[in-house]
Design a protein around this motif. Structure first.
Motif, PDB file in Angstrom:
ATOM      1  N   UNK A 159       0.847  -1.189   0.000  1.00  0.00           N
ATOM      2  CA  UNK A 159       0.000   0.000   0.000  1.00  0.00           C
ATOM      3  C   UNK A 159       0.880   1.236   0.000  1.00  0.00           C
ATOM      4  N   UNK A 160       0.568   2.162  -0.873  1.00  0.00           N
ATOM      5  CA  UNK A 160       1.344   3.383  -0.998  1.00  0.00           C
ATOM      6  C   UNK A 160       0.663   4.506  -0.218  1.00  0.00           C
ATOM      7  N   UNK A 161       1.447   5.193   0.558  1.00  0.00           N
ATOM      8  CA  UNK A 161       0.944   6.384   1.256  1.00  0.00           C
ATOM      9  C   UNK A 161       1.891   7.541   1.019  1.00  0.00           C
ATOM     10  N   UNK A 162       1.312   8.706   0.756  1.00  0.00           N
ATOM     11  CA  UNK A 162       2.065   9.935   0.591  1.00  0.00           C
ATOM     12  C   UNK A 162       1.527  10.939   1.601  1.00  0.00           C
ATOM     13  N   UNK A 163       2.406  11.495   2.406  1.00  0.00           N
ATOM     14  CA  UNK A 163       1.982  12.427   3.446  1.00  0.00           C
ATOM     15  C   UNK A 163       2.747  13.731   3.288  1.00  0.00           C
ATOM     16  N   UNK A 164       2.009  14.794   2.969  1.00  0.00           N
ATOM     17  CA  UNK A 164       2.613  16.124   2.801  1.00  0.00           C
ATOM     18  C   UNK A 164       2.620  16.879   4.128  1.00  0.00           C
ATOM     19  N   UNK A 165       3.562  17.769   4.246  1.00  0.00           N
ATOM     20  CA  UNK A 165       3.630  18.670   5.391  1.00  0.00           C
ATOM     21  C   UNK A 165       4.425  19.902   4.976  1.00  0.00           C
ATOM     22  N   UNK A 166       4.402  20.911   5.848  1.00  0.00           N
ATOM     23  CA  UNK A 166       5.203  22.099   5.605  1.00  0.00           C
ATOM     24  C   UNK A 166       4.437  23.320   5.153  1.00  0.00           C
ATOM     25  N   UNK A 167       3.149  23.165   4.922  1.00  0.00           N
ATOM     26  CA  UNK A 167       2.359  24.311   4.511  1.00  0.00           C
ATOM     27  C   UNK A 167       2.167  25.282   5.662  1.00  0.00           C
ATOM     28  N   UNK A 168       1.593  26.426   5.342  1.00  0.00           N
ATOM     29  CA  UNK A 168       1.345  27.421   6.373  1.00  0.00           C
ATOM     30  C   UNK A 168       0.950  28.751   5.795  1.00  0.00           C
ATOM     31  N   UNK A 169       0.874  29.742   6.662  1.00  0.00           N
ATOM     32  CA  UNK A 169       0.525  31.112   6.281  1.00  0.00           C
ATOM     33  C   UNK A 169       1.801  31.948   6.286  1.00  0.00           C
ATOM     34  N   UNK A 170       2.125  32.524   5.140  1.00  0.00           N
ATOM     35  CA  UNK A 170       3.322  33.356   5.020  1.00  0.00           C
ATOM     36  C   UNK A 170       2.975  34.639   4.283  1.00  0.00           C
ATOM     37  N   UNK A 171       3.928  35.559   4.276  1.00  0.00           N
ATOM     38  CA  UNK A 171       3.739  36.813   3.553  1.00  0.00           C
ATOM     39  C   UNK A 171       4.390  36.712   2.167  1.00  0.00           C
ATOM     40  N   UNK A 172       3.935  37.552   1.285  1.00  0.00           N
ATOM     41  CA  UNK A 172       4.523  37.601  -0.050  1.00  0.00           C
ATOM     42  C   UNK A 172       6.027  37.844   0.053  1.00  0.00           C
ATOM     43  N   UNK A 173       6.787  37.085  -0.733  1.00  0.00           N
ATOM     44  CA  UNK A 173       8.227  37.185  -0.707  1.00  0.00           C
ATOM     45  C   UNK A 173       8.903  36.170   0.193  1.00  0.00           C
ATOM     46  N   UNK A 222       5.669   2.528   1.176  1.00  0.00           N
ATOM     47  CA  UNK A 222       5.138   1.532   0.268  1.00  0.00           C
ATOM     48  C   UNK A 222       5.810   1.517  -1.093  1.00  0.00           C
ATOM     49  N   UNK A 223       6.520   2.601  -1.428  1.00  0.00           N
ATOM     50  CA  UNK A 223       7.265   2.671  -2.678  1.00  0.00           C
ATOM     51  C   UNK A 223       8.525   3.492  -2.446  1.00  0.00           C
ATOM     52  N   UNK A 224       9.546   3.224  -3.210  1.00  0.00           N
ATOM     53  CA  UNK A 224      10.790   3.974  -3.114  1.00  0.00           C
ATOM     54  C   UNK A 224      10.755   5.105  -4.123  1.00  0.00           C
ATOM     55  N   UNK A 225      10.785   6.336  -3.647  1.00  0.00           N
ATOM     56  CA  UNK A 225      10.561   7.489  -4.524  1.00  0.00           C
ATOM     57  C   UNK A 225      11.603   7.603  -5.620  1.00  0.00           C
ATOM     58  N   UNK A 226      12.803   7.083  -5.368  1.00  0.00           N
ATOM     59  CA  UNK A 226      13.858   7.208  -6.369  1.00  0.00           C
ATOM     60  C   UNK A 226      13.591   6.368  -7.607  1.00  0.00           C
ATOM     61  N   UNK A 227      12.649   5.461  -7.525  1.00  0.00           N
ATOM     62  CA  UNK A 227      12.360   4.565  -8.651  1.00  0.00           C
ATOM     63  C   UNK A 227      11.186   5.042  -9.497  1.00  0.00           C
ATOM     64  N   UNK A 228      10.543   6.108  -9.087  1.00  0.00           N
ATOM     65  CA  UNK A 228       9.332   6.554  -9.762  1.00  0.00           C
ATOM     66  C   UNK A 228       9.361   8.056  -9.999  1.00  0.00           C
TER      67      UNK A 228
END
Length: 117
Positions: A1-15, A26-32
């Motif tokens: 089973x493949x799972x992808x979990x994003x993080x790091x978003x937020x509220x920032x100012x322009x610039x 579940x998968x090795x990213x270097x292969x895809x």
């Protein structure tokens, strides 16, 4: 089973800058091929950047020169470094994995990026 979990978003100012992470299991990213997409309110999901298994990168014109896609094989993680952010970059950002066909097969749940002016 493949799972992808994003993080790091937020509220920032322009610039400002942000770095999004996408941890895969579940998968090795270097292969895809891996990609980042985004969807702003009321708009269709759009392509942002892609990284092939061989290391080639492709960017949408709107982010070229500001965003960088990369991966850390040891951490099985793909990143999207976003610099010089603009209010029009506001969206939910998704990472995706392509098994080898024409379309992306697996998607993460998304992480919100909001850029204020």
């Amino acid at each position: 089973q493949v799972q992808l979990v994003e993080s790091g978003g937020g509220l920032v100012q322009a610039g400002d800058s942000l770095r999004l992470s996408c941890v895969a299991s579940g998968r090795t990213v270097s292969r895809y091929a891996m990609g980042w997409f985004r969807q702003a309110p009321g708009k269709d999901r759009e392509f942002v950047a892609a990284l092939s298994w061989s290391g080639n990168t492709v960017y949408a014109d709107s982010v070229k020169g500001r965003f960088t896609i990369s991966r850390d094989n040891a951490k099985n993680t793909v990143y999207l470094q976003m610099n010089s952010l603009k209010p029009e970059d506001t969206a939910v950002y998704y990472c995706a994995l392509k098994m080898g066909g024409a379309t992306y097969d697996y998607w993460g749940q998304g992480t919100q990026v909001t850029v204020s002016s």
